[in-house]
Design a protein around this motif. Structure first.
Motif, PDB file in Angstrom:
ATOM      1  N   THR A 114       0.833  -1.210   0.000  1.00  0.00           N
ATOM      2  CA  THR A 114       0.000   0.000   0.000  1.00  0.00           C
ATOM      3  C   THR A 114       0.862   1.252   0.000  1.00  0.00           C
ATOM      4  N   HIS A 115       1.901   1.248   0.838  1.00  0.00           N
ATOM      5  CA  HIS A 115       2.814   2.392   0.862  1.00  0.00           C
ATOM      6  C   HIS A 115       3.513   2.556  -0.491  1.00  0.00           C
ATOM      7  N   ALA A 116       3.952   1.440  -1.055  1.00  0.00           N
ATOM      8  CA  ALA A 116       4.681   1.494  -2.322  1.00  0.00           C
ATOM      9  C   ALA A 116       3.816   2.072  -3.436  1.00  0.00           C
ATOM     10  N   ALA A 117       2.538   1.702  -3.460  1.00  0.00           N
ATOM     11  CA  ALA A 117       1.640   2.229  -4.490  1.00  0.00           C
ATOM     12  C   ALA A 117       1.488   3.738  -4.367  1.00  0.00           C
ATOM     13  N   ALA A 118       1.388   4.235  -3.133  1.00  0.00           N
ATOM     14  CA  ALA A 118       1.257   5.678  -2.919  1.00  0.00           C
ATOM     15  C   ALA A 118       2.531   6.411  -3.318  1.00  0.00           C
ATOM     16  N   ILE A 119       3.672   5.806  -3.059  1.00  0.00           N
ATOM     17  CA  ILE A 119       4.950   6.435  -3.404  1.00  0.00           C
ATOM     18  C   ILE A 119       5.158   6.447  -4.917  1.00  0.00           C
ATOM     19  N   PRO A 127      14.082   8.824  -7.198  1.00  0.00           N
ATOM     20  CA  PRO A 127      14.842   7.925  -6.319  1.00  0.00           C
ATOM     21  C   PRO A 127      14.565   8.228  -4.845  1.00  0.00           C
ATOM     22  N   GLY A 128      14.725   7.208  -4.001  1.00  0.00           N
ATOM     23  CA  GLY A 128      14.461   7.390  -2.587  1.00  0.00           C
ATOM     24  C   GLY A 128      15.502   6.743  -1.707  1.00  0.00           C
ATOM     25  N   VAL A 129      15.465   7.121  -0.427  1.00  0.00           N
ATOM     26  CA  VAL A 129      16.308   6.500   0.592  1.00  0.00           C
ATOM     27  C   VAL A 129      15.423   6.078   1.754  1.00  0.00           C
ATOM     28  N   SER A 138      16.498  -4.873  13.546  1.00  0.00           N
ATOM     29  CA  SER A 138      17.898  -5.196  13.287  1.00  0.00           C
ATOM     30  C   SER A 138      18.291  -4.775  11.875  1.00  0.00           C
ATOM     31  N   GLN A 139      19.580  -4.683  11.643  1.00  0.00           N
ATOM     32  CA  GLN A 139      20.056  -4.313  10.319  1.00  0.00           C
ATOM     33  C   GLN A 139      19.598  -5.324   9.272  1.00  0.00           C
ATOM     34  N   ASP A 140      19.584  -6.622   9.638  1.00  0.00           N
ATOM     35  CA  ASP A 140      19.127  -7.643   8.698  1.00  0.00           C
ATOM     36  C   ASP A 140      17.679  -7.437   8.307  1.00  0.00           C
ATOM     37  N   ASP A 141      16.828  -7.128   9.296  1.00  0.00           N
ATOM     38  CA  ASP A 141      15.429  -6.872   9.002  1.00  0.00           C
ATOM     39  C   ASP A 141      15.297  -5.672   8.079  1.00  0.00           C
ATOM     40  N   GLY A 142      16.123  -4.644   8.329  1.00  0.00           N
ATOM     41  CA  GLY A 142      16.073  -3.462   7.477  1.00  0.00           C
ATOM     42  C   GLY A 142      16.430  -3.794   6.041  1.00  0.00           C
ATOM     43  N   THR A 143      17.436  -4.643   5.873  1.00  0.00           N
ATOM     44  CA  THR A 143      17.829  -5.043   4.532  1.00  0.00           C
ATOM     45  C   THR A 143      16.699  -5.792   3.843  1.00  0.00           C
ATOM     46  N   THR A 148      12.087  -5.711  -0.033  1.00  0.00           N
ATOM     47  CA  THR A 148      10.646  -5.777  -0.274  1.00  0.00           C
ATOM     48  C   THR A 148      10.172  -4.575  -1.067  1.00  0.00           C
ATOM     49  N   TYR A 149      10.615  -3.390  -0.672  1.00  0.00           N
ATOM     50  CA  TYR A 149      10.200  -2.179  -1.382  1.00  0.00           C
ATOM     51  C   TYR A 149      10.806  -2.121  -2.786  1.00  0.00           C
ATOM     52  N   GLN A 150      12.021  -2.591  -2.917  1.00  0.00           N
ATOM     53  CA  GLN A 150      12.620  -2.625  -4.253  1.00  0.00           C
ATOM     54  C   GLN A 150      11.855  -3.587  -5.160  1.00  0.00           C
ATOM     55  N   ASP A 151      11.441  -4.726  -4.609  1.00  0.00           N
ATOM     56  CA  ASP A 151      10.658  -5.686  -5.387  1.00  0.00           C
ATOM     57  C   ASP A 151       9.295  -5.114  -5.773  1.00  0.00           C
ATOM     58  N   LEU A 152       8.816  -4.146  -5.011  1.00  0.00           N
ATOM     59  CA  LEU A 152       7.534  -3.509  -5.289  1.00  0.00           C
ATOM     60  C   LEU A 152       7.676  -2.335  -6.266  1.00  0.00           C
ATOM     61  N   GLY A 153       8.871  -2.168  -6.807  1.00  0.00           N
ATOM     62  CA  GLY A 153       9.066  -1.193  -7.866  1.00  0.00           C
ATOM     63  C   GLY A 153       9.638   0.138  -7.454  1.00  0.00           C
ATOM     64  N   LEU A 154      10.119   0.257  -6.217  1.00  0.00           N
ATOM     65  CA  LEU A 154      10.673   1.531  -5.762  1.00  0.00           C
ATOM     66  C   LEU A 154      12.188   1.570  -5.979  1.00  0.00           C
TER      67      LEU A 154
END
Length: 247
Positions: A114-119, A127-129, A138-143, A148-154
């Protein structure tokens, strides 16, 4: 922010609403008031200013919206949390190095899709950060969340999460007039008014998602800003022409 019920309303009253204060008195009061409290006392704009992280008047950084030129590079920054995910978009004037936060997005308790669609709706080419720690995970979870967001097209990369150094960079831009915000970014402005430190000097980690996103934008996003790509298209006569891609 708490919601106002239909049976209650809020009125902002400033010095201009007080008949017995003449201009001389208001000038004297203004000069004796710390800068970070002037909007609160003179205009009735709510603020928790005693420990304000950015003690700069809201009126100094707020601007009316305007059409952003296509040659200005843009980018966005995302702060992620289940209760609230916040995103801010910035555009940089190449001639002045002023960055304008021109739109925002904030929503909680929905899936990344849902967030990815709005973005993406604001411009898939921008581009985003993102905070690599993803709000304390954790850093692993962040990665994993980044993937996930990259796979959603961001188009997104991890931001630098150096807090105090980042706050200083944002402060320097605000203090030198090189960071402005559109008046339509009401969520950003609401957080700015109460963004503060506690009595021990620690940042109050409440209602600060847009502020965190702004820090990521200034520290890591600006170097990645880009302009809208131009696609070459063939017209009916076979001649090529230019057209902008995306939003």
């Amino acid at each position: 922010m708490p919601e106002i019920s239909p049976s209650r309303y809020v009125v902002h009253a400033g010095w201009d609403d007080v008949p017995h204060l003449d201009e001389k008195t208001k000038d004297e009061l203004l000069r004796s008031t710390p800068p970070y409290l002037r909007d609160a006392r003179a205009k009735g704009i709510p603020s928790l200013g005693a420990g304000a992280i950015y003690p700069i008047e809201e009126s100094v950084l707020k601007v009316d919206p305007f059409a952003i030129p296509k040659y200005w590079p843009r980018g966005y920054a995302l702060d992620v949390g289940w209760n609230k995910t916040a995103c801010v978009w910035g555009a940089r004037d190449p001639s002045t190095d002023v960055v304008y936060i021109y739109t925002e997005y904030g929503r909680g308790e929905v899936l990344p899709s849902t967030h990815a669609a709005a973005i993406r709706a604001r411009g898939e080419w921008i581009p985003g950060v993102i905070d690599p720690a993803s709000r304390g995970r954790s850093q692993d979870d962040g990665t994993q969340l980044l993937q996930t967001y990259q796979d959603l097209g961001l188009s997104m990369t991890p931001a630098n999460n150096s807090v105090e150094a980042g706050l200083l960079e944002v402060w320097e831009r605000l203090a030198t007039g090189r960071l402005k915000v559109f008046s339509t970014c009401v969520g950003w402005l609401a957080e700015y008014r109460v963004y503060r430190r506690d009595e021990k000097g620690k940042i109050v980690k409440q209602f600060d998602h847009f502020m965190d996103a702004t820090r990521y934008l200034v520290v890591s996003g600006i170097p990645l800003f880009r302009t809208q790509p131009i696609a070459r298209t063939a017209g009916p006569t076979g001649l090529t022409g230019d057209r902008a891609v995306g939003y």
